[in-house]
Design a protein around this motif. Structure first.
Motif, PDB file in Angstrom:
ATOM      1  N   VAL A   1     -21.402 -59.742  -4.356  1.00 45.08           N
ATOM      2  CA  VAL A   1     -22.065 -60.446  -5.448  1.00 45.08           C
ATOM      3  C   VAL A   1     -21.916 -61.941  -5.218  1.00 45.08           C
ATOM      4  O   VAL A   1     -20.809 -62.443  -5.023  1.00 45.08           O
TER       5      VAL A   1
ATOM      6  N   GLN B   1     -24.906 -50.826 -14.550  1.00 42.68           N
ATOM      7  CA  GLN B   1     -24.746 -50.071 -13.319  1.00 42.68           C
ATOM      8  C   GLN B   1     -26.104 -49.794 -12.687  1.00 42.68           C
ATOM      9  O   GLN B   1     -27.074 -49.476 -13.363  1.00 42.68           O
TER      10      GLN B   1
ATOM     11  N   HIS C   1     -20.627 -52.733  -7.576  1.00 43.26           N
ATOM     12  CA  HIS C   1     -21.360 -53.876  -7.026  1.00 43.26           C
ATOM     13  C   HIS C   1     -20.517 -54.485  -5.905  1.00 43.26           C
ATOM     14  O   HIS C   1     -19.296 -54.593  -6.026  1.00 43.26           O
ATOM     15  N   GLU C   2     -21.154 -54.885  -4.826  1.00 41.52           N
ATOM     16  CA  GLU C   2     -20.447 -55.558  -3.741  1.00 41.52           C
ATOM     17  C   GLU C   2     -21.251 -56.758  -3.273  1.00 41.52           C
ATOM     18  O   GLU C   2     -22.460 -56.869  -3.531  1.00 41.52           O
TER      19      GLU C   2
ATOM     20  N   SER D   1     -16.883 -58.427  -6.181  1.00 47.80           N
ATOM     21  CA  SER D   1     -17.202 -57.007  -6.254  1.00 47.80           C
ATOM     22  C   SER D   1     -16.724 -56.442  -7.583  1.00 47.80           C
ATOM     23  O   SER D   1     -15.865 -57.022  -8.267  1.00 47.80           O
TER      24      SER D   1
ATOM     25  N   LYS E   1     -28.987 -55.167 -10.172  1.00 52.99           N
ATOM     26  CA  LYS E   1     -28.426 -56.387  -9.613  1.00 52.99           C
ATOM     27  C   LYS E   1     -27.911 -57.289 -10.723  1.00 52.99           C
ATOM     28  O   LYS E   1     -28.513 -57.391 -11.792  1.00 52.99           O
ATOM     29  N   ILE E   2     -26.788 -57.934 -10.482  1.00 47.81           N
ATOM     30  CA  ILE E   2     -26.232 -58.893 -11.436  1.00 47.81           C
ATOM     31  C   ILE E   2     -27.033 -60.183 -11.347  1.00 47.81           C
ATOM     32  O   ILE E   2     -27.154 -60.793 -10.284  1.00 47.81           O
TER      33      ILE E   2
ATOM     34  N   PHE F   1     -25.474 -57.455 -16.783  1.00 45.35           N
ATOM     35  CA  PHE F   1     -24.687 -56.484 -16.033  1.00 45.35           C
ATOM     36  C   PHE F   1     -25.023 -55.070 -16.497  1.00 45.35           C
ATOM     37  O   PHE F   1     -24.973 -54.762 -17.692  1.00 45.35           O
TER      38      PHE F   1
END
Length: 537
Positions: A303, A341, A300-301, A286, A344-345, A339
């Motif tokens: 991940v 905001q 992000h969570e 995260s 998605k990563i 990356f």
């Protein structure tokens, strides 16, 4: 963890723990040492230490004797009379806990008796240390480590170093602010002086840290310290000579945190907090932001990457990631990630690295000052290695460097930090050397103590040690180092801050057995003063 379950886990763990004893085995044929169950008939609430005390005595004394240990249920004089025999006893008294040992030499019926008192459970480990030392001296003629003679000129805290080009090492030590810094005399002759300049110490933290990092997160010129457990994130701040707690947030359930880093990847003036975690042996990382006025913000969570911001000389800061494999915690190959905001990563491209390297094993550093990044890594044997920019192996250290305690099959070495102590354009390496005292067979959980911070300089053919600190007896769980440069007509000073988190009392094993919890944060100032005109500005 429930008390009964905790006892079972402790006993299981201790069956495999054989601390390294800093004494040579006595000359001649190794002796077998037989240990019998600890008598707890009068131990009261301390009866649960029955197996723990016997096993700790066994692991330490057997190695001193130079032989093997044997655990027996009861004494059999017909079979055991030819060996050393050790019995022990725990008695609960109004004044605390009394521990005693009876030691029989081979073929002798009379015993030597030893006794130590502990005022409470927190002092039991110290009482055991006293017993072990007494038995070592009387039974095995082992000299007290604190009384051993030193070689002429040897410092009390001096350790074997990594010298390659300068084998005849001498050190000078300066102490202040609760820190001793031993500096290589050769480096001193080059015009670099290392000084301790400040120290700040937190109150005892009521938890066991799984990771720590530090830096000016919110851009207010004050250092924040971020600490993670498997359940929470904590923010502390160094202000007005005090380390103060500012904020806490709970993490999602069932996580195992193995790395904590900060970086401003989106260039918005605030550093993100990268929490690299596993859940059920798969990555569930995260990313957060934090500001004193708004608190934590989840960016992000869940991940599906292990995450680490990484500085590449000549390229800048990138976000690197690694995935889990089929049937394994990690998959070979490390990627640079996209990356931003709200997005998605995702993977961007693969990073050029040795195949054996995992995400938290290495740093990029311009060791030669040629604007090309070498790869400095800690391998599976905890040896320090250097690869050229085209991945040719240049160096492997003659000794290993201890890491930090982790489990769940994903073993993370202690953090490597890149710096430039003398501001000469050649990167130096900062690391912590923790002493491993669990056997190598414990490949999923390792136990450490006696941590020491070391500053290493690359001389083209290998590393030599520029300086080291005194030993932190309880090991170093994690650390971070930041520096800035001040230039005057008289000197160039690299002003550094060393952030350390260590157990407040004892090591991981003590905390697990005797319920000793809590860590402590310490911040030390280190000034690296270069005099003369040859220092790069």
């Amino acid at each position: 963890m429930g008390r009964s379950l905790k006892k079972c886990v402790v006993i299981f763990l201790l069956l495999f723990v054989v601390p390294v004893v800093a004494t040579a085995a006595q000359a001649g044929k190794p002796e077998q040492v037989v240990f019998y169950p600890t008598d707890v008939t009068e131990a009261g609430e301390f009866s649960y230490l029955r197996d723990s005390v016997r096993l700790m005595l066994a692991s330490r004394l057997a190695s001193v004797a130079g032989g093997e240990m044997r655990l027996e249920k009861e004494m059999n004089t017909a079979r055991d009379f030819a060996f050393y025999r050790i019995t022990s006893r725990i008695v609960s008294t109004k004044d605390g806990v009394e521990l005693s040992v009876k030691a029989f030499r081979p073929s002798e019926k009379s015993s030597q008796q030893f006794q130590a008192m502990a005022a409470n459970s927190a002092e039991i480990m110290s009482a055991l240390d006293i017993l072990v030392a007494d038995v070592e001296r009387s039974l095995f003629q082992v000299e007290d480590a604190s009384q051993k003679s030193k070689e002429p000129g040897q410092k009390a805290d001096e350790e074997v170093t990594l010298s390659t080009s300068h084998p005849d090492r001498t050190y000078k030590t300066n102490s202040g602010f609760g820190l001793s810094v031993s500096q290589d005399e050769y480096v001193s002759q080059m015009g670099l002086e290392v000084r301790a300049s400040e120290r700040y110490k937190s109150a005892v933290l009521p938890f066991q840290s799984q990771g720590m990092t530090a830096g000016d997160i919110d851009g207010d010129s004050l250092d924040e310290i971020v600490v993670a457990t498997n359940a929470k994130l904590y923010i502390y701040q160094l202000k007005d000579s005090k380390i103060k707690h500012l904020d806490t947030i709970s993490l999602p359930g069932r996580l195992k945190v193995h790395a904590l880093n900060i970086a401003d990847m989106d260039n918005n003036g605030s550093m993100e907090i990268y929490v690299s975690c596993t859940r059920d042996n798969e990555p569930r990382s995260s990313v957060y932001e934090w500001h004193p006025s708004t608190g934590f913000k989840l960016l992000h969570e869940n991940v599906y990457w292990y995450l680490r911001p990484l500085l590449i000389p000549g390229k800048g800061m990138v976000l690197a990631g690694q995935k889990s494999g089929v049937g394994s915690t990690i998959r070979p190959g490390i990627s640079q990630l996209n990356f931003s905001q709200g997005e998605k990563i995702t993977a961007k491209e693969s990073l050029l690295l040795p195949e054996s390297v995992n995400l938290f094993d290495f740093v990029f550093a311009d060791l030669n000052g040629d604007k090309l990044p070498e790869v400095v890594t800690i391998n599976r044997k905890e040896e320090l290695q250097v690869y050229s920019s085209d991945l040719q192996l240049l160096y492997t250290s003659p000794a290993g460097f201890g890491g930090r305690e982790l489990s769940e099959g994903y073993n993370v070495p202690i953090r490597l930090v890149v710096s430039d102590f003398d501001n000469d354009g050649h990167h130096d390496i900062l690391l912590v050397d923790n002493e491993l005292y669990s056997p190598k067979m414990m490949n999923k959980t390792r136990l450490y103590r006696n941590g020491q911070v070391r500053g290493l300089l690359w001389d083209g053919g290998g590393f030599f040690e520029m300086w080291h600190t005194n030993i932190f007896p309880n090991s170093v769980l994690d650390f971070q180092f930041h520096s800035s440069v001040e230039v005057t007509e008289a000197a160039t000073t690299v002003k550094g801050r060393l952030f350390v988190v260590e157990p407040e009392k004892g090591d991981l094993l003590e905390g697990f057995i005797f319920g000793l919890g809590g860590n402590r944060l310490s911040v030390y100032g280190l000034d690296f003063i270069s005099k003369g005109s040859e220092i790069a500005e």
